[in-house]
Scaffold this motif. Structure first.
Motif: not given
Length: 340
Positions: A234-239
């Motif tokens: 899992i890769t999460v993209v956010s600030y």
């Protein structure tokens, strides 16, 4: 001459029964007792016997009645559970090859933060997005586009990745438009940042999340719906300032292996960074006390981000983790989780 000689019918002198020669009367034959039984009489007889048994053995009869009642309840419960399970698994009764994205194994999730409201394609301008008061800073719109571009570029380098834009219809004044569809539309307007051919076909949406924890949990379930399995990575993209919240708090809440969880953070706008860090510190402390966002201020905030009262379909698409969706506690979920 005998006029009855050719008559083949038998002549009966008396009606059916026994004739008493002394009295000159006809005695009717009695009917069998069995022929007189009536359902009502049978019920009355059974009731009398039951009442008699109750007088002799009241506690035994009570125990038998209680056992019978409990048995009926168990049977009804099992039937209802079976019926519900069949409904849950009805959509999922597929071979792995029947899922539209069965060949993908990694999840890349881009967490939504706003709703795109413009139709002019000016995605970098703040007036093209519906912004809350705390979001109204110069350069804010560009940070949303940076998240979208980052997610697209990560997926373009991984042929086994599924890209999910996550976020529900969170803003009433923005209308029934989801954050996820907004991000997908921006990517489409940008031509997928020169990666359209390799990325567009495996970029979809998760349109029900109301906070960052649901961004992660709902996307995992959506991945299961689309691929027939749970993500390997899992890769999460956010600030970038939300890295601690996602990589530690939310990941720990679903007990996903740390070695297979990745975080890609992009910077906030220079004009909003100080306020963003202060707000993040508060939200992070709230999730530390309430990891699943199921009570108190986090729960109230979640309700406020559902202005159109959308019915959440999960965990229908991921029945293996349905108990995780129902769990609410300060300690990590103690049940089984099917992470590979």
């Amino acid at each position: 001459m005998n006029i009855y000689a050719n008559n083949t019918k038998a002549f009966k002198s008396y009606p059916r029964g026994d004739f008493d020669l002394e009295s000159g009367t006809l005695r009717r034959s009695r009917k069998s007792k069995n022929s007189s039984l009536h359902p009502f009489k049978m019920i009355k007889c059974f009731a009398n016997r039951l009442n008699y048994f109750y007088k002799l053995h009241p506690f035994l009869l009570f125990f038998i009645s209680l056992s019978f009642g409990v048995t009926i309840l168990i049977v009804l419960f099992l039937y209802e559970s079976r019926h519900r399970t069949m409904n849950d698994f009805g959509k999922l009764d597929l071979g792995l090859n029947d899922y539209p994205f069965a060949n993908l194994s990694n999840l890349v999730m881009v967490a939504g933060h706003s709703v795109y409201t413009s139709s002019c394609g000016k995605v970098d301008r703040e007036d093209s997005w519906f912004l809350e008061s705390y979001q109204k800073h110069p350069g804010q719109a560009a940070t949303f586009v940076a998240h979208i571009q980052e997610g697209v570029e990560i997926v373009s380098k991984d042929d086994g990745a599924l890209l999910l834009f996550s976020g529900g219809e969170t803003r009433k004044n923005a209308g029934p438009r989801s954050e996820a569809q907004s991000y997908w539309a921006v990517a489409e307007s940008k031509g997928w940042f020169s990666n359209e051919e390799s990325v567009r076909w495996r970029a979809l949406t998760e349109e029900h999340a109301r906070d960052s924890f649901e961004n992660l949990l709902f996307s995992v379930c959506r991945f299961r719906e689309l691929t027939g399995k749970y993500p390997q990575n899992i890769t999460v993209v956010s600030y970038d300032f939300k890295g601690e919240r996602f990589a530690n708090l939310h990941r720990s809440a679903i007990s996903f292996p740390e070695s297979r969880f990745f975080y890609a953070g992009t910077p906030a706008s220079s004009t909003s960074k100080e306020a963003a860090l202060k707000g993040e510190s508060l939200v992070r402390s709230q999730f530390q006390e309430d990891p699943y966002g199921c009570k108190g201020s986090l729960w109230r905030k979640k309700l406020g981000r559902d202005p159109f009262h959308r019915s959440i379909p999960y965990p229908n698409g991921c029945p293996e983790i349905k108990d995780l969706f129902r769990y609410c506690g300060e300690a990590p979920y103690p049940g089984y989780l099917p992470w590979p």
